[in-house]
Enzyme design. Structure first.
Site, PDB file in Angstrom:
ATOM      1  N   GLN A  16     -17.402 -27.019   7.862  1.00 24.08           N
ATOM      2  CA  GLN A  16     -16.990 -25.892   8.429  1.00 24.08           C
ATOM      3  C   GLN A  16     -15.721 -26.535   9.166  1.00 24.08           C
ATOM      4  O   GLN A  16     -14.233 -26.341   9.883  1.00 24.08           O
ATOM      5  CB  GLN A  16     -17.938 -25.381   9.357  1.00 24.08           C
ATOM      6  CG  GLN A  16     -18.864 -24.454   8.199  1.00 24.08           C
ATOM      7  CD  GLN A  16     -20.447 -24.528   9.285  1.00 24.08           C
ATOM      8  OE1 GLN A  16     -20.203 -24.629  10.464  1.00 24.08           O
ATOM      9  NE2 GLN A  16     -21.204 -23.313   9.203  1.00 24.08           N
ATOM     10  N   ARG A  44     -28.224 -30.329  23.130  1.00 22.92           N
ATOM     11  CA  ARG A  44     -29.676 -29.293  23.545  1.00 22.92           C
ATOM     12  C   ARG A  44     -30.039 -28.598  22.421  1.00 22.92           C
ATOM     13  O   ARG A  44     -29.858 -28.096  21.765  1.00 22.92           O
ATOM     14  CB  ARG A  44     -29.291 -28.370  24.571  1.00 22.92           C
ATOM     15  CG  ARG A  44     -30.167 -28.070  25.011  1.00 22.92           C
ATOM     16  CD  ARG A  44     -30.422 -26.558  26.152  1.00 22.92           C
ATOM     17  NE  ARG A  44     -31.391 -26.138  26.268  1.00 22.92           N
ATOM     18  CZ  ARG A  44     -31.313 -24.966  25.658  1.00 22.92           C
ATOM     19  NH1 ARG A  44     -30.419 -24.236  24.936  1.00 22.92           N
ATOM     20  NH2 ARG A  44     -32.581 -23.701  26.119  1.00 22.92           N
ATOM     21  N   GLU A  73     -20.645 -24.898  19.555  1.00 25.22           N
ATOM     22  CA  GLU A  73     -21.565 -23.995  19.131  1.00 25.22           C
ATOM     23  C   GLU A  73     -22.324 -23.469  20.692  1.00 25.22           C
ATOM     24  O   GLU A  73     -22.755 -24.843  21.307  1.00 25.22           O
ATOM     25  CB  GLU A  73     -22.982 -23.751  18.088  1.00 25.22           C
ATOM     26  CG  GLU A  73     -22.319 -24.044  16.951  1.00 25.22           C
ATOM     27  CD  GLU A  73     -23.712 -24.271  15.765  1.00 25.22           C
ATOM     28  OE1 GLU A  73     -24.718 -24.323  16.201  1.00 25.22           O
ATOM     29  OE2 GLU A  73     -23.416 -23.901  14.969  1.00 25.22           O
ATOM     30  N   TYR A  97     -27.724 -20.778  21.916  1.00 23.38           N
ATOM     31  CA  TYR A  97     -28.294 -19.881  20.780  1.00 23.38           C
ATOM     32  C   TYR A  97     -29.130 -18.652  21.814  1.00 23.38           C
ATOM     33  O   TYR A  97     -28.756 -17.484  21.463  1.00 23.38           O
ATOM     34  CB  TYR A  97     -29.112 -20.228  19.669  1.00 23.38           C
ATOM     35  CG  TYR A  97     -28.597 -20.645  18.640  1.00 23.38           C
ATOM     36  CD1 TYR A  97     -26.898 -20.833  18.850  1.00 23.38           C
ATOM     37  CD2 TYR A  97     -29.008 -21.147  17.937  1.00 23.38           C
ATOM     38  CE1 TYR A  97     -26.611 -21.495  17.707  1.00 23.38           C
ATOM     39  CE2 TYR A  97     -28.461 -21.943  16.522  1.00 23.38           C
ATOM     40  CZ  TYR A  97     -27.120 -22.223  17.126  1.00 23.38           C
ATOM     41  OH  TYR A  97     -26.776 -22.311  15.612  1.00 23.38           O
TER      42      TYR A  97
END
Length: 595
Positions: free
Chosen positions: A206, A438, A493, A496
């Protein structure tokens, strides 16, 4: 050990105390002076039971047996405490080294080609039922290859990795393959000071950063964010199609220290010098001599050594080599002397146990921190690694502090909590391949369990970052307060697991931007930024913008992209008001230039 080619004897000794003293006074360091290895430096060091040192006289079957045993133990040991290093003295070896978690394979020559691996130093994919290919490299973390050459005896040398798996100072004499196979998912990665003679097959990767290296063949394809900084043979600038960001040179670099054995049999640590506006490797034709330090100047620490003992050795003026294992620290390690080298061997972990930091570095010249993991403990730390003190203003332009291959974890091995992972206060610091994570899986994972506000905060001016990976923190991932900062490659990212929009909204709108440049900053520049969303709690979570910065001519972004990976919600804009929504289904939003 076979004799070294005299043309490769490029190492000069430094007198550590005299160099540090002169640097502290603001005077130039003494010129390096060649010296034969002392008897104590020629002795085989005691690195403990998890370091294996081989020379060409060792039977191949013995070496292969060790490599196979380590791989069997570490292939799936993602959150375990075992750490290993396999070191090869100069010579030729016919082995197939497959690397699992927390495993380093490195050469001990003074030139990468002094250690010739005929076979492979490879990382393969893992079964993944969520990947269409049934295989992925999405969790192939925490392993490395350094300072050797590989002649593949298969059709390629496979290095299917994601974050925290650097390849440094490596010569691939053939094809390099970066994916797990059949298009299986992968989310890497980092290469520096390396050369690939054949093509490089990026495949499903990616994102990737290649820095100060040489590519002899094509770099095939790209997914979202491929950055090349100071790479000879790099593909032309093409973002967003193909997604290549190409900088002809790297503005300021200093390569990672590394262990080697010199021509006299002495064990030493190379300390490469500062370079500006560079391209290609440090070890190619016409390379300059590399300064080095005798291993006798280092305290070779074991995991049983206390923080108090290690700090005593640092206070005496010793450098620090951390052998493999987990170091449980009841207080921070403190680096107070200029030019101190802290080098991890085999991915050692620093684990605070009382809520203190793992490492605090004074605002002094030339400190080098390289090759360590930092694991937050159950008692919350305000910061895990601090570079300089707040409001440090001293210039380190000629001899900066550097952090290389330093990887942070909040949760994963167990419950961990820290407000901020890395705070950089010192000017001119070089940050080179950092993964602040994290945890999104493992042990101790949950919105109220592994709590952490921010991964990286930069307060110092003139800081340069290459390969900044910062993921899943609960507020801003990265905050940049210093002037004239530069980032070459950023991957992030968003968390989540926000349980609701109310639990994840900032003072400036819905959600928290990943990369924030403070309002007062007048000059900042960044190249190749990717920010991704995957909100997996079944709640429509929105992030108003991935990058938040003052809109002025001196604050510039090149080649930024947002991506909806999966889940619910998504990201509305890429940089401030620029970009289109990536919400609800797969999509990307590239911004070539801002403002």
């Amino acid at each position: 050990m076979r004799p070294l080619d005299p043309s490769r004897r490029r190492f000069l000794t430094l007198t550590a105390a005299s160099t540090a003293s002169l640097t502290a006074l603001g005077l130039p360091a003494l010129p390096a002076v060649a010296a034969p290895a002392a008897a104590e430096d020629r002795a085989e060091p005691d690195f403990g039971p998890n370091v294996f040192v081989y020379d060409p006289s060792t039977p191949t079957a013995e070496i292969q047996s060790t490599l196979d045993r380590l791989y069997a133990a570490q292939e799936h040991n993602e959150m375990g405490a075992d750490r290993y290093a396999v070191l090869f003295k100069a010579g030729r070896y016919e082995v197939n080294a497959k690397l699992g978690y927390y495993t380093t394979v490195a050469g001990l020559g003074s030139h990468p080609d002094d250690v010739e691996i005929h076979g492979a130093v490879r990382v393969v994919g893992q079964p993944d039922p969520n990947s269409p290919a049934g295989i992925s490299a999405l969790t192939n973390f925490w392993r490395s290859a350094e300072n050797l050459s590989v002649t593949p005896t298969d059709w390629s040398n496979q290095w299917a990795v994601s974050q925290a798996s650097p390849m440094r100072r490596v010569h691939i004499k053939g094809i390099l393959w970066l994916e797990p196979g059949n298009g299986g998912y992968s989310s890497g990665g980092y290469i520096a000071d390396s050369k690939v003679d054949g093509i490089t097959i990026n495949g499903s990767q990616q994102q990737w950063l290649t820095r100060d290296s040489e590519l002899g063949g094509d770099w095939t394809n790209g997914v979202w964010n491929q950055v090349f900084s100071g790479v000879l043979g790099a593909p032309a600038q093409g973002f967003p199609n193909p997604p290549y960001t190409t900088l002809p040179t790297s503005p300021v670099t200093r390569e990672k220290p590394y262990l080697f054995v010199d021509a006299d049999g002495g064990w030493r640590v190379a300390v490469p010098g500062l370079r500006h506006d560079t391209a290609g490797t440090t070890w190619g034709a016409g390379a300059r001599p590399v300064p080095s330090l005798p291993l006798g100047d280092f305290f070779v620490a074991k995991p049983i050594d206390s923080a108090q003992r290690i700090n005593q050795e640092l206070a005496r003026g010793r450098h620090l080599l951390l052998t493999p294992g987990v170091y449980h620290l009841d207080r921070a390690l403190r680096v107070k002397r200029p030019d101190t080298v802290v080098l991890g061997l085999g991915m050692p972990s620093l684990a605070p146990t009382t809520g203190d930091a793992a490492l605090r570095i004074e605002d002094v010249d030339g400190v080098r921190i390289a090759g360590v993991l930092v694991d937050a403990g159950p008692q919350e730390s305000e910061v895990l690694v601090e570079v300089g003190k707040r409001h440090s203003h001293r210039s380190h332009a000629t001899n900066p502090i550097s952090l290389q291959d330093v990887f942070f974890r909040i949760g994963g091995p167990g419950v961990g909590r820290a407000v901020t992972s890395l705070v950089v206060n010192s000017r001119h610091t070089i940050v080179d391949n950092i993964w602040a994570w994290r945890g999104d899986h493992g042990n101790g994972i949950g919105w109220t369990s592994n709590t952490a506000d921010t991964g990286v905060v930069v307060n110092g001016d003139d800081v340069t970052a290459y390969g900044l990976f910062v993921e899943h923190y609960q507020r801003y991932q990265t905050i940049w307060n210093g002037e004239r900062g530069r980032t070459v490659f950023y991957q992030s990212e968003l968390p989540y697991d926000p349980p609701s929009q109310a639990a994840w909204s900032s003072p400036t709108g819905l959600g928290w931007a990943s990369y924030q440049v403070a309002d007062q900053v007048r000059e900042h520049e960044a190249w190749g930024l990717g920010v991704y969303s995957y909100f997996n709690q079944g709640v429509d979570i929105r992030c108003d913008r991935a990058i938040e910065a003052p809109k002025r001519a001196g604050v510039r972004f090149h080649d930024a992209v947002t991506v909806f990976l999966d889940g619910s919600g998504g990201i509305e804009r890429t940089v401030n008001e620029a970009g289109t929504p990536v919400v609800g289904s797969y999509g990307t939003s590239p911004v070539v230039s801002y403002p």
